[in-house]
Scaffold this motif. Sequence first.
Motif, PDB file in Angstrom:
ATOM      1  N   THR A 235      17.081 -24.131  55.125  1.00  0.00           N
ATOM      2  CA  THR A 235      17.154 -25.107  56.210  1.00  0.00           C
ATOM      3  C   THR A 235      18.326 -26.072  56.070  1.00  0.00           C
ATOM      4  OG1 THR A 235      15.650 -26.589  55.019  1.00  0.00           O
ATOM      5  CG2 THR A 235      14.664 -25.007  56.561  1.00  0.00           C
ATOM      6  N   GLY A 236      19.033 -25.995  54.939  1.00  0.00           N
ATOM      7  CA  GLY A 236      20.147 -26.910  54.735  1.00  0.00           C
ATOM      8  C   GLY A 236      19.712 -28.332  54.457  1.00  0.00           C
ATOM      9  N   GLN A 237      18.510 -28.485  53.920  1.00  0.00           N
ATOM     10  CA  GLN A 237      17.999 -29.809  53.595  1.00  0.00           C
ATOM     11  C   GLN A 237      18.213 -30.108  52.110  1.00  0.00           C
ATOM     12  OE1 GLN A 237      14.067 -28.759  55.625  1.00  0.00           O
ATOM     13  NE2 GLN A 237      14.142 -30.968  55.967  1.00  0.00           N
ATOM     14  N   SER A 238      18.163 -31.377  51.775  1.00  0.00           N
ATOM     15  CA  SER A 238      18.315 -31.792  50.394  1.00  0.00           C
ATOM     16  C   SER A 238      16.996 -31.634  49.654  1.00  0.00           C
ATOM     17  CB  SER A 238      18.771 -33.253  50.331  1.00  0.00           C
ATOM     18  OG  SER A 238      18.690 -33.738  49.006  1.00  0.00           O
ATOM     19  N   LEU A 239      17.025 -30.918  48.526  1.00  0.00           N
ATOM     20  CA  LEU A 239      15.819 -30.762  47.712  1.00  0.00           C
ATOM     21  C   LEU A 239      15.362 -32.111  47.168  1.00  0.00           C
ATOM     22  CD1 LEU A 239      13.877 -28.593  46.640  1.00  0.00           C
ATOM     23  CD2 LEU A 239      15.342 -28.391  44.619  1.00  0.00           C
ATOM     24  N   PHE A 240      16.293 -33.030  47.001  1.00  0.00           N
ATOM     25  CA  PHE A 240      15.963 -34.374  46.533  1.00  0.00           C
ATOM     26  C   PHE A 240      14.990 -35.056  47.496  1.00  0.00           C
ATOM     27  CE2 PHE A 240      16.713 -38.939  45.963  1.00  0.00           C
ATOM     28  CZ  PHE A 240      16.657 -39.056  44.578  1.00  0.00           C
ATOM     29  N   ASP A 241      15.123 -34.786  48.787  1.00  0.00           N
ATOM     30  CA  ASP A 241      14.241 -35.382  49.790  1.00  0.00           C
ATOM     31  C   ASP A 241      12.948 -34.600  49.981  1.00  0.00           C
ATOM     32  OD1 ASP A 241      16.148 -37.380  50.359  1.00  0.00           O
ATOM     33  OD2 ASP A 241      17.184 -36.060  51.787  1.00  0.00           O
ATOM     34  N   LEU A 242      12.950 -33.324  49.600  1.00  0.00           N
ATOM     35  CA  LEU A 242      11.809 -32.458  49.895  1.00  0.00           C
ATOM     36  C   LEU A 242      10.810 -32.322  48.756  1.00  0.00           C
ATOM     37  CD1 LEU A 242      13.475 -29.424  51.758  1.00  0.00           C
ATOM     38  CD2 LEU A 242      12.175 -31.311  52.759  1.00  0.00           C
ATOM     39  N   SER A 243      11.267 -32.459  47.509  1.00  0.00           N
ATOM     40  CA  SER A 243      10.398 -32.105  46.391  1.00  0.00           C
ATOM     41  C   SER A 243      10.394 -33.160  45.287  1.00  0.00           C
ATOM     42  CB  SER A 243      10.824 -30.749  45.799  1.00  0.00           C
ATOM     43  OG  SER A 243      10.047 -30.437  44.661  1.00  0.00           O
TER      44      SER A 243
END
Length: 262
Positions: A235-243
């Motif tokens: 999705t092109g999202q930051s893993l820092f924000d997701l996990s």
Amino acid sequence: MTNKSLKIAVSGKGGVGKTTLASLLCHLYAQDGQQVLAVDADPDANLGTALGFPPELLAKLTPISKEAKLIKERTGAEPGSIGAMFSINPYVDDIPDTYVAKHNGIKLLRMGSVTLGGSGCACPESTLLRSLLEHMVLERNETVIVDMEAGLEHFGRGTARGVDAFIVVVEPGKRSFETAHAVAKLAKDIGVSQVYAVINKVHPGQIEEIQREMNFIPILGYLPYDAMAVQADLTGQSLFDLSPKFVDLAKEIKIQIEALIG
């Protein structure tokens, strides 16, 4: 929290998760209040996406190796020229402040790649990139995190001596172990003394075998194989924000880095 500016290089073969680790470390040091310069030295150039930079911001950021006007201005030679006379010590001090994108307290610089003449190309682009990396590692008073390609094409001996930690990201598997061994040896050959590994995509029960295979290098930590990391990439999202789990594991790696380099 540390007040010491650090220089960290992250390497590993394609697909092992080195960009994921580099992005997590960038966010953690920015969260600490450090001035963070994220350097994308991988030709695939996806560190900005992993950091969560908006696509429209990344679209405006041209790799330094493609800045033909800048290369000619600083080296005195046209990009792509072979055998031409050019400056081997170009002025690069202002580049990290001029050719960057900024988002969430992180500055991003894309180095780009040189496709002429192989890894030892004596050409204006290669000279500028090498001088730029050396300046950022040796002279910038900030935390610099470099997302490398598998090789060390941008590194010279002078640059290598300025790196506080050289991290090789590895996934469980013979080919990845062999790449790590080769990169670690080459790093030490050019003067990098602090070479470490982070193991990514680890399944339960693999750690003991990994430790046997990787006994030639200190291991900073382990990151699990996790669907959330795959989703972030898709999705092109930051893993820092997701996990939060990955953030906590990256914090432990950061603590290990700081403890080992004093």
